[in-house]
Design an enzyme around this catalytic site. Structure first.
Site, short mmCIF file in Angstrom:
data_model
loop_
_atom_site.label_atom_id
_atom_site.label_comp_id
_atom_site.label_asym_id
_atom_site.label_seq_id
_atom_site.Cartn_x
_atom_site.Cartn_y
_atom_site.Cartn_z
N GLU A 24 45.82 44.65 39.03
CA GLU A 24 46.07 46.57 38.62
C GLU A 24 47.65 46.49 38.29
O GLU A 24 47.63 47.03 39.59
CB GLU A 24 45.08 47.50 38.46
CG GLU A 24 43.89 47.08 37.28
CD GLU A 24 43.13 48.06 37.58
OE1 GLU A 24 41.95 48.57 36.57
OE2 GLU A 24 42.83 48.64 38.63
N GLU B 86 33.30 41.74 39.30
CA GLU B 86 34.89 42.05 38.84
C GLU B 86 35.85 40.79 39.44
O GLU B 86 35.74 41.47 40.94
CB GLU B 86 35.00 43.58 38.13
CG GLU B 86 36.06 43.32 37.49
CD GLU B 86 36.55 44.90 37.13
OE1 GLU B 86 37.61 45.57 36.78
OE2 GLU B 86 35.16 45.97 37.58
#
Length: 221
Positions: free
Chosen positions: A108, A104
């Site tokens: 964010e 991943e």
């Protein structure tokens, strides 16, 4: 010849290239289920979060590209949600659900402090992460962000400015192709030390005006 996996989307519609999540989500870090009604088209894409009487206390919006992508540059113009316990994400992900290990790469924004970007990457489920000061409040208006994923390393950008780099020679990077996501969610109280704790009754919205993927033709797509 242009790579067939390259794309640019300003969300005048949601065609077959995108999947909109619709399910209850049992994950220890999330206090959020997913519903299609929380994803709306309005001058781009709106991701909504509202209170919910279900498995979790909130329901949010999440979209995912159907086709996996690999090395290249991932760009987004977005405006994250502000508020304790809220997380707005733009990231590539693959894991056991797709028959692979967990790799991943994340952009964010934690709503408790939207003057920072949380950059993170997972390699076979192991996370490395950093908080990067932006010098502005990302929640004030839409701005351009990006990350580059190449065999030699990872780079993150804000408004065209390189803000963080990790080189593969200094530590492992993701290598498994993943699917691109954008979402808005409320964190579970168990991770409040990281995210802050979302207040009961919270309503929130994040905006994604456009996304683009430019494959790295020197790598593997």
């Amino acid at each position: 010849m242009a790579d067939p996996l390259a794309f640019a989307d300003n969300f005048e519609g949601l065609g077959s290239a995108w999947h909109v999540a619709e399910y209850d989500f049992d994950h220890h870090a999330f206090d959020t289920d997913w519903r299609r009604a929380q994803v709306r088209l309005a001058d781009g894409l709106e991701l909504h979060l509202t209170p919910h009487d279900g498995l979790n206390r909130f329901v949010g919006g999440s979209v995912r590209r159907e086709e996996p992508t690999h090395y290249g540059r991932y760009e987004v113009v977005m405006q994250p949600a502000k508020g304790d316990g809220l997380v707005t994400g733009f990231f590539t992900y693959t894991g056991p659900h797709y028959g692979t290990r967990h790799d991943e790469i994340d952009i964010e924004f934690l709503g408790k402090d939207t003057t920072q970007m949380h950059v993170a990457w997972f390699v076979d489920g192991e996370i490395t992460n950093k908080f990067i000061d932006l010098g502005f409040d990302a929640a004030e208006r839409p701005r351009a962000y990006a990350f580059e994923w190449r065999p030699e390393g990872l780079r993150w950008y804000a408004e065209g400015r390189l803000i963080f780099e990790h080189r593969a020679r200094d530590g492992a990077i993701p290598t498994v192709p993943g699917r691109l996501f954008a979402n808005l969610w409320a964190a579970d109280p168990s991770v409040a030390g990281w995210s802050g704790e979302v207040k009961p009754g919270t309503w929130a919205q994040a905006r994604v005006l456009s996304v683009r993927f430019i494959p790295d033709l020197g790598g593997t797509s």
